[in-house]
Design a protein around this motif. Structure first.
Motif, PDB file in Angstrom:
ATOM      1  N   ASN A  82       2.977   8.858  19.325  1.00 28.44           N
ATOM      2  CA  ASN A  82       3.119  10.317  18.302  1.00 28.44           C
ATOM      3  C   ASN A  82       4.518  10.300  17.175  1.00 28.44           C
ATOM      4  O   ASN A  82       5.704   9.274  17.907  1.00 28.44           O
ATOM      5  CB  ASN A  82       3.543  11.635  19.085  1.00 28.44           C
ATOM      6  N   LEU A  83       4.764  11.468  16.528  1.00 27.44           N
ATOM      7  CA  LEU A  83       5.727  11.878  15.944  1.00 27.44           C
ATOM      8  C   LEU A  83       6.643  11.579  16.349  1.00 27.44           C
ATOM      9  O   LEU A  83       8.331  11.038  15.856  1.00 27.44           O
ATOM     10  CB  LEU A  83       5.442  13.413  15.613  1.00 27.44           C
ATOM     11  N   GLU A  84       6.960  11.942  17.722  1.00 30.53           N
ATOM     12  CA  GLU A  84       8.353  12.260  18.633  1.00 30.53           C
ATOM     13  C   GLU A  84       9.350  10.232  19.022  1.00 30.53           C
ATOM     14  O   GLU A  84      10.572  10.026  18.263  1.00 30.53           O
ATOM     15  CB  GLU A  84       8.440  12.511  19.603  1.00 30.53           C
ATOM     16  N   ASP A  85       7.966   9.676  18.932  1.00 27.18           N
ATOM     17  CA  ASP A  85       8.314   8.620  19.017  1.00 27.18           C
ATOM     18  C   ASP A  85       8.406   7.854  18.025  1.00 27.18           C
ATOM     19  O   ASP A  85       9.363   6.754  17.657  1.00 27.18           O
ATOM     20  CB  ASP A  85       7.272   7.284  19.966  1.00 27.18           C
ATOM     21  N   LEU A  86       7.267   8.230  16.844  1.00 28.41           N
ATOM     22  CA  LEU A  86       7.762   7.455  15.236  1.00 28.41           C
ATOM     23  C   LEU A  86       9.813   7.696  15.203  1.00 28.41           C
ATOM     24  O   LEU A  86      10.750   6.538  14.647  1.00 28.41           O
ATOM     25  CB  LEU A  86       6.665   8.002  13.996  1.00 28.41           C
ATOM     26  N   ALA A 137       7.724  21.926  17.663  1.00 28.43           N
ATOM     27  CA  ALA A 137       6.762  20.426  17.193  1.00 28.43           C
ATOM     28  C   ALA A 137       7.695  20.763  15.634  1.00 28.43           C
ATOM     29  O   ALA A 137       8.166  19.366  15.320  1.00 28.43           O
ATOM     30  CB  ALA A 137       5.415  20.842  17.097  1.00 28.43           C
ATOM     31  N   GLN A 138       7.771  21.900  15.183  1.00 32.32           N
ATOM     32  CA  GLN A 138       8.992  21.816  13.717  1.00 32.32           C
ATOM     33  C   GLN A 138       9.562  20.583  13.545  1.00 32.32           C
ATOM     34  O   GLN A 138      10.358  20.422  13.077  1.00 32.32           O
ATOM     35  CB  GLN A 138       9.081  23.295  13.107  1.00 32.32           C
ATOM     36  N   GLU A 139      10.489  21.388  15.261  1.00 26.35           N
ATOM     37  CA  GLU A 139      12.110  20.202  14.467  1.00 26.35           C
ATOM     38  C   GLU A 139      12.013  18.712  14.622  1.00 26.35           C
ATOM     39  O   GLU A 139      12.558  18.109  14.098  1.00 26.35           O
ATOM     40  CB  GLU A 139      12.508  20.659  15.783  1.00 26.35           C
ATOM     41  N   LYS A 140      10.417  18.108  15.196  1.00 26.86           N
ATOM     42  CA  LYS A 140      10.238  16.359  15.476  1.00 26.86           C
ATOM     43  C   LYS A 140      10.263  16.644  13.584  1.00 26.86           C
ATOM     44  O   LYS A 140      10.621  15.391  13.077  1.00 26.86           O
ATOM     45  CB  LYS A 140       9.121  16.687  15.661  1.00 26.86           C
ATOM     46  N   GLU A 141       9.173  17.588  13.013  1.00 25.35           N
ATOM     47  CA  GLU A 141       8.946  16.612  11.381  1.00 25.35           C
ATOM     48  C   GLU A 141      10.330  17.615  10.259  1.00 25.35           C
ATOM     49  O   GLU A 141      10.216  16.381   9.515  1.00 25.35           O
ATOM     50  CB  GLU A 141       8.416  17.966  10.643  1.00 25.35           C
ATOM     51  N   ASN A 142      11.177  17.671  10.369  1.00 26.52           N
ATOM     52  CA  ASN A 142      12.389  18.521   9.795  1.00 26.52           C
ATOM     53  C   ASN A 142      13.656  16.872  10.329  1.00 26.52           C
ATOM     54  O   ASN A 142      13.997  16.501   9.233  1.00 26.52           O
ATOM     55  CB  ASN A 142      12.566  19.543  10.544  1.00 26.52           C
ATOM     56  N   LEU A 179       2.080  14.453   5.917  1.00 32.27           N
ATOM     57  CA  LEU A 179       3.656  14.799   6.187  1.00 32.27           C
ATOM     58  C   LEU A 179       4.630  13.396   5.197  1.00 32.27           C
ATOM     59  O   LEU A 179       5.467  13.663   4.631  1.00 32.27           O
ATOM     60  CB  LEU A 179       3.721  14.438   7.264  1.00 32.27           C
ATOM     61  N   LEU A 180       3.852  12.445   6.125  1.00 26.53           N
ATOM     62  CA  LEU A 180       4.930  11.030   5.741  1.00 26.53           C
ATOM     63  C   LEU A 180       4.781  10.712   4.273  1.00 26.53           C
ATOM     64  O   LEU A 180       6.087  10.870   3.343  1.00 26.53           O
ATOM     65  CB  LEU A 180       4.466   9.715   5.969  1.00 26.53           C
ATOM     66  N   ARG A 181       3.279  11.265   3.310  1.00 27.93           N
ATOM     67  CA  ARG A 181       3.228  10.634   2.424  1.00 27.93           C
ATOM     68  C   ARG A 181       4.749  11.616   1.292  1.00 27.93           C
ATOM     69  O   ARG A 181       5.167  11.332   0.132  1.00 27.93           O
ATOM     70  CB  ARG A 181       1.874  10.909   1.574  1.00 27.93           C
ATOM     71  N   THR A 182       4.233  13.608   1.879  1.00 26.81           N
ATOM     72  CA  THR A 182       5.378  14.174   1.289  1.00 26.81           C
ATOM     73  C   THR A 182       6.783  13.786   0.966  1.00 26.81           C
ATOM     74  O   THR A 182       6.976  13.652   0.029  1.00 26.81           O
ATOM     75  CB  THR A 182       5.075  15.540   1.558  1.00 26.81           C
TER      76      THR A 182
END
Length: 382
Positions: A82-86, A137-142, A179-182
């Protein structure tokens, strides 16, 4: 060369990278990668497993170091779910590359402390381990954006290689590619190498017009090393370590291992470990047999996990070495596979399990048992 050789007991490496003296060829690939990073082009690197993709990336990092070109970070996300692992794997890779005593390392630790991390070190390897606690969840993206922005702001050119990149398609987060592309589009100082072993999925990510990464990179497919180049490399390495090997023995090694880097290196490693000063054909054959016997418990386990029909299908492909037309009547009849539809269904299932490798080139599609040792074992036993 002497310093590297003194540290190495067996020069035929099965994993890792220990300098260009023990690395075979890939000059053309290095040149393409170098031109890409110098011209601000990201690269999609595709190859089957164990053909030398990671070794090429580490060799390229060494090549960049020789040219004093920026910094390089390698992260393998195969184990991520998942994103957290990444984010965790990326943070650990940065700490591994820039330890706390370096300037960038100090700044990165300061950046991380703002995220309330738990930072430890693996007792066996000493490698950093990072755990970040998120409230939303938003914190992971940030945090992902923050880590990438941090790297980009260090006023140094950076190559970030993300290995087994297709893994992001398995994440539960639906918007990972977008998300990554952005985030990546906004970076100025980082060049990316997206490498992967699942060819179909990597092409889907980067060549489907409906997906965010469409047409954003240049492709580089890694093929097998040419016969004559690999033969010279093997002969020279044996000779450098005071051993003789005849050309017919080298040809037998390359034929039996199908020039698939991991299997070729493994066979050479086993022959070298025998300690003989002059390699004979009988010793090559013994080493082949020994490797199959060592791997037999794994092969027998495969049998437990497959249906009899699937097992027989693998035997059929192994016996043929490679199959050009999986649904051809002569192939189906010879091995009692049933119908063309059945052959296609079996091939699809075995490709998904990574037991069969599907190779596409100008001549068409070829099917082989993915693991060369497994293929040779099936061929011998059945």
């Amino acid at each position: 060369i002497i310093e590297v050789m003194e540290k190495i007991i067996n020069p035929f490496l099965i994993k890792g990278y220990a300098g260009k003296e023990l690395f075979c060829d890939r000059e053309q690939e290095l040149d393409i990668l170098y031109k890409n990073v110098c011209n601000g082009v990201d690269t999609t690197l595709i190859s089957p497993r164990r053909i030398g993709k990671t070794g090429l990336i580490l060799r390229f990092f060494d090549y960049l170091k020789e040219k004093a070109w920026g910094e390089c970070v390698y992260v393998d996300i195969y184990a991520s779910r998942n994103l957290e692992d990444l984010v965790r794997l990326l943070a650990e890779a940065i700490l591994l590359k820039f330890p706390e005593k370096t300037n960038i390392g100090k700044r990165f630790m300061t950046f991380l402390k703002g995220l309330r991390p738990l930072i430890g070190y693996d007792a066996l390897t000493g490698e950093p381990q990072v755990q970040i606690v998120y409230q939303m969840a938003q914190e992971k993206e940030n945090t992902l954006k923050g880590v990438l922005d941090f790297l980009d702001s260090q006023n140094v050119n950076i190559v970030l290689a993300i290995d087994e990149f297709q893994q992001i398609t398995e994440y539960p987060e639906q918007n990972m590619e977008a998300l990554l592309r952005t985030y990546i589009q906004q970076l100025k100082n980082i060049r990316f190498i997206f490498s992967g072993s699942q060819r179909a999925m990597m092409l889907e990510i980067f060549s489907n017009a409906n997906r965010p990464f469409f047409a954003s990179t240049q492709y580089l497919a890694i093929e097998k090393i040419q016969q004559d180049v690999y033969a010279t490399f093997i002969t020279d390495l044996f000779e450098r370590y005071g051993k003789q090997i005849d050309p017919n023995c080298v040809a037998e090694i390359l034929n039996w291992s199908r020039r698939h880097t991991f299997y070729t290196q493994s066979l050479c490693n086993r022959i070298f470990a025998m300690g003989t000063s002059h390699v004979t054909t009988e010793q090559v054959k013994w080493a082949c047999s020994d490797l199959l016997e060592r791997n037999e418990p794994v092969f027998l386990q495969y049998r437990q996990l497959l249906t009899p029909i699937q097992w027989n299908f693998l035997i059929a492909i192994a016996k043929e070495h490679e199959v050009k037309q999986i649904s051809a009547q002569h192939f189906i009849s010879k091995y009692g596979i049933g119908s063309p539809a059945n052959a296609r269904r079996l091939a699809k299932a075995m490709i998904e399990k990574e037991l069969v490798l599907e190779t596409v080139d100008k001549t068409g599609v070829t099917y082989q048992v993915y693991d060369v040792f497994f293929s040779r074992w099936l061929e011998r036993e059945y």
